[in-house]
Design an enzyme around this catalytic site. Sequence first.
Site, PDB file in Angstrom:
ATOM      1  N   HIS A 119       0.819  -1.222   0.000  1.00 21.10           N
ATOM      2  CA  HIS A 119       0.000   0.000   0.000  1.00 21.10           C
ATOM      3  C   HIS A 119       0.847   1.264   0.000  1.00 21.10           C
ATOM      4  CE1 HIS A 119      -3.498  -2.534   1.859  1.00 21.10           C
ATOM      5  NE2 HIS A 119      -3.270  -2.817   0.600  1.00 21.10           N
ATOM      6  N   CYS A 150       6.399  19.409 -13.127  1.00 25.16           N
ATOM      7  CA  CYS A 150       5.258  19.700 -14.016  1.00 25.16           C
ATOM      8  C   CYS A 150       4.230  20.637 -13.387  1.00 25.16           C
ATOM      9  CB  CYS A 150       4.575  18.392 -14.408  1.00 25.16           C
ATOM     10  SG  CYS A 150       3.542  17.720 -13.080  1.00 25.16           S
TER      11      CYS A 150
HETATM   12  N1  APR Z   1      -1.481  -7.483  17.887  1.00 28.51           N
HETATM   13  C1  APR Z   1      -2.101  -8.222  16.920  1.00 28.51           C
HETATM   14  N2  APR Z   1      -3.249  -7.813  16.286  1.00 28.51           N
HETATM   15  C2  APR Z   1      -3.763  -6.641  16.666  1.00 28.51           C
HETATM   16  C3  APR Z   1      -3.190  -5.832  17.690  1.00 28.51           C
HETATM   17  C4  APR Z   1      -1.992  -6.302  18.313  1.00 28.51           C
HETATM   18  N3  APR Z   1      -1.371  -5.615  19.271  1.00 28.51           N
HETATM   19  N4  APR Z   1      -3.965  -4.714  17.855  1.00 28.51           N
HETATM   20  C5  APR Z   1      -4.981  -4.821  16.959  1.00 28.51           C
HETATM   21  N5  APR Z   1      -4.866  -5.976  16.252  1.00 28.51           N
HETATM   22  C6  APR Z   1      -5.697  -6.468  15.153  1.00 28.51           C
HETATM   23  C7  APR Z   1      -7.153  -6.016  15.205  1.00 28.51           C
HETATM   24  O1  APR Z   1      -7.924  -6.933  15.940  1.00 28.51           O
HETATM   25  C8  APR Z   1      -7.540  -5.996  13.728  1.00 28.51           C
HETATM   26  O2  APR Z   1      -8.118  -7.245  13.335  1.00 28.51           O
HETATM   27  O3  APR Z   1      -5.173  -5.900  13.971  1.00 28.51           O
HETATM   28  C9  APR Z   1      -6.214  -5.822  12.990  1.00 28.51           C
HETATM   29  C10 APR Z   1      -6.050  -4.480  12.267  1.00 28.51           C
HETATM   30  O4  APR Z   1      -7.012  -4.461  11.246  1.00 28.51           O
HETATM   31  P1  APR Z   1      -7.289  -3.102  10.424  1.00 28.51           P
HETATM   32  O5  APR Z   1      -7.390  -1.974  11.354  1.00 28.51           O
HETATM   33  O6  APR Z   1      -8.427  -3.393   9.515  1.00 28.51           O
HETATM   34  O7  APR Z   1      -5.935  -2.883   9.605  1.00 28.51           O
HETATM   35  P2  APR Z   1      -5.436  -3.633   8.274  1.00 28.51           P
HETATM   36  O8  APR Z   1      -5.940  -5.032   8.203  1.00 28.51           O
HETATM   37  O9  APR Z   1      -3.987  -3.433   8.194  1.00 28.51           O
HETATM   38  O10 APR Z   1      -6.164  -2.748   7.138  1.00 28.51           O
HETATM   39  C11 APR Z   1      -5.898  -3.066   5.804  1.00 28.51           C
HETATM   40  O11 APR Z   1      -7.133  -1.144   5.073  1.00 28.51           O
HETATM   41  O12 APR Z   1      -7.675   0.991   5.630  1.00 28.51           O
HETATM   42  C12 APR Z   1      -6.955   0.229   4.741  1.00 28.51           C
HETATM   43  O13 APR Z   1      -4.997   0.736   3.496  1.00 28.51           O
HETATM   44  C13 APR Z   1      -5.459   0.526   4.806  1.00 28.51           C
HETATM   45  O14 APR Z   1      -3.601  -1.026   4.838  1.00 28.51           O
HETATM   46  C14 APR Z   1      -4.869  -0.764   5.371  1.00 28.51           C
HETATM   47  C15 APR Z   1      -5.885  -1.804   4.958  1.00 28.51           C
END
Ligand code: APR
Length: 244
Positions: A119, A150
Site C-alpha cells: 500500500h 510539471c
Molecule cells: N497485535 C495483533 N493484532 C492486533 C493488535 C496487536 N497488538 N492490535 C490490533 N490488532 C488487530 C485487530 O484486531 C484488527 O483485526 O489488527 C487488525 C487491524 O485491522 P485493520 O485496522 O483493519 O488494519 P489492516 O488489516 O492493516 O487494514 C488493511 O485497510 O484501511 C486500509 O490501506 C489501509 O492497509 C490498510 C488496509
Amino acid sequence: MSFPEGLIAQLRISKNLAVLTGAGVSKESGLRTFRDAQTGLWAQYKPHELASPEAFQRDPKLVWDWYAWRREAVKGVRPNPGHYALVGMEKHVPDFTLITQNVDGLHRMAGSQNVLELHGNIQRVRCADCYTFTEVWDDDTESVPHCKVCGGLLRPDVVWFGESLPRDQLEAAVQAARSCDVFFSIGTSGVVQPAASLGFAAHNRGAVVVEINAEPTPLTPKANYSFHGKSGEILPALVKEVWG
Ligand code: APR
C-alpha cells in the site's frame, strides 16, 4: 507462553516463509489501526473523504493535511518487539518475504530486508500527475505543494481506495504466498483485497497457515494455528521457542 510441537517442528524445517502484516503489528508502537472499535482511524474519519482519488480531487488540502498529520505520528514512534522478532525470523529461514499493508515503514526501520510494501509508504511523496518522487517540498500552510517538474499537486505515495496496487510488489507477494511452506497473517483484519486473499492462496497451495491477531478474522477457519493476542508479545516468544 508455549506453542504446539507441530508448529515448532514445521518452522525449524521451513525453507520458504511468507508473512503478511497489517496495522495491528504497529499498534504496540503507538500507531492506531483502521478498524479497531472506537480507536481505529475509520471509527473517527471517513475513508472515502480522506483516502481516495475522488477525495483528493474534491479537497486536496484536507487530504494532504490528514496525511501530514499521520506522517508526524509515524515520525514519533519506533518499531516494537513484534517488528524485531520478524527481523530475527528472516535471519533463520533461507527464503523469507515480508508483505506489509502498512505505510509506516517500521519493518524496514527495524531491519527487515525483503519487504514488499503493498500500500505504499507515507514517508514518500510524489506528483499526482507526472509521478515524480520528491524528498523536499514547501510546507506552506495555505495550499498543497506543487511538483517542481510539471507543477502538478504533490500527494503521499500510498494506495488509496479504488487505486491499483504497485504491480511489482503485488506480483511478488502473490508469488511468495503461492510458493511458501509456511504463511503468517499478523495484525490484519483480512477484509481489504487483494491482500486479504493471500492467506487463502497459500492455504490452497498446501502451506501451513499461522494467524496472529487480536481477534478472529475471515482467515481463522483456514488457519492451521491461530493465536489471538498481541503480536508484540506472541512473536518474540515464538521466535525464541523455535530458534532460541
Ligand atoms: N497485535 C495483533 N493484532 C492486533 C493488535 C496487536 N497488538 N492490535 C490490533 N490488532 C488487530 C485487530 O484486531 C484488527 O483485526 O489488527 C487488525 C487491524 O485491522 P485493520 O485496522 O483493519 O488494519 P489492516 O488489516 O492493516 O487494514 C488493511 O485497510 O484501511 C486500509 O490501506 C489501509 O492497509 C490498510 C488496509
